[in-house]
Enzyme design. Structure first.
Site, PDB file in Angstrom:
ATOM      1  N   ASP A 296       0.869  -1.172   0.000  1.00  0.00           N
ATOM      2  CA  ASP A 296       0.000   0.000   0.000  1.00  0.00           C
ATOM      3  C   ASP A 296       0.908   1.225   0.000  1.00  0.00           C
ATOM      4  OD1 ASP A 296      -2.090  -1.746   0.341  1.00  0.00           O
ATOM      5  OD2 ASP A 296      -2.779  -0.908   2.235  1.00  0.00           O
TER       6      ASP A 296
ATOM      7  N   HIS B  50       4.665  -7.705  -0.597  1.00  0.00           N
ATOM      8  CA  HIS B  50       4.227  -8.858  -1.370  1.00  0.00           C
ATOM      9  C   HIS B  50       4.917  -8.881  -2.738  1.00  0.00           C
ATOM     10  CE1 HIS B  50       0.605  -9.835   1.240  1.00  0.00           C
ATOM     11  NE2 HIS B  50       1.028  -8.659   1.721  1.00  0.00           N
TER      12      HIS B  50
ATOM     13  N   SER C  59       9.450   1.636   4.965  1.00  0.00           N
ATOM     14  CA  SER C  59       9.378   2.973   4.443  1.00  0.00           C
ATOM     15  C   SER C  59       9.179   2.994   2.941  1.00  0.00           C
ATOM     16  CB  SER C  59      10.604   3.747   4.855  1.00  0.00           C
ATOM     17  OG  SER C  59      11.569   3.885   3.869  1.00  0.00           O
TER      18      SER C  59
END
Length: 258
Positions: free
Chosen positions: A86, A142, A226
């Site tokens: 994300d 992922h 990060s």
């Protein structure tokens, strides 16, 4: 005020002693009492989390939370490359034949980022995408593609904050911070996944060391921060999302060329 305080705790990390104290604090069970405040301050979607907000052992446990199954559907479109995290795709484009790429007006180079001559040559003239995770994001990483893992290596001894202030003062954290690099061989070519820490505690970890990856499979996570950089060999992809796009893990942002 709370948001500024939490952000300051994550940014003031150049001092190793401070970073060590911070790491112990956020891993302590006592830190569980600030989880609800942290979630509210950063507007984190608690409904997605696998556990209830009061069931997390510590702030670190919450920060590295898993999501409920199905929360991040993975694009199964043929040849789709999906976002590994994300976050915001803060920079994307082509790597110059001189082995450099630009981020926030700063020139970075593959030599500093990868340090291995064979890898530097491989990705010169290729493509790159940079994905930044804010404190509110899901911090599991992922696989963007399916394929065979052909190499892994680690670089860097400590980490600077990865924020606009660092870039303004000429720091190149994306090329010098502690980082774990995974290289995946696909049917079309090779992809390097560079996972970059944002704290001196270097909290980037592998979830497993399997030899094969399936697109969308979790394989690493950030303890704090990060950034993930994806590198592609020349002529390997075509973009479908623009620089600045906000993506969810599993969402397609480019396609492998047939």
């Amino acid at each position: 005020m709370k948001k500024k305080t939490y952000q300051l705790l994550m940014d003031l990390t150049h001092n190793p002693l401070y970073a060590s104290v911070l790491k112990r604090s956020v891993e302590s069970r006592l830190s569980r009492w600030i989880v609800p405040s942290f979630a509210k301050t950063f507007k984190i979607n608690e409904e997605e989390a696998e556990k209830q907000i009061n069931d997390f052992y510590s702030l670190q446990d919450f920060f590295t939370r898993h999501l409920k199954e199905g929360s991040r559907p993975v694009s199964m479109l043929e040849k789709a490359v999906v976002s590994p995290v994300d976050g915001s795709m803060t920079a994307a484009g082509e790597i110059s034949p001189a082995q450099t790429f630009e981020v926030k007006g700063m020139i970075h180079d593959l030599h500093t980022l990868l340090r291995r001559p064979d890898k530097i040559t491989r990705y010169a003239g290729g493509s790159y995408g940079i994905f930044y995770l804010s404190p509110r994001e899901y911090h599991r990483i992922h696989a963007p593609v399916s394929g065979k893992v052909i190499s892994r290596w680690a670089l860097g001894e400590f980490s600077e904050p990865v924020n606009d202030l660092a870039f303004q003062f000429g720091v190149q954290p994306l090329s010098s911070n502690y980082r774990l690099i995974t290289e995946i061989q696909t049917e079309t070519g090779k992809v390097a996944v560079v996972k970059i820490g944002a704290l001196n505690v270097n909290s980037v970890h592998y979830a497993h060391l399997h030899d094969e990856m399936q697109k969308g499979e979790e394989f690493a996570y950030f303890g704090f921060g990060s950034t993930v950089i994806l590198l592609f060999e020349p002529g390997m992809i075509k973009w479908t999302k623009e620089q600045g796009s906000v993506l969810k893990q599993g969402e397609a942002f480019c396609f492998l060329k047939k």
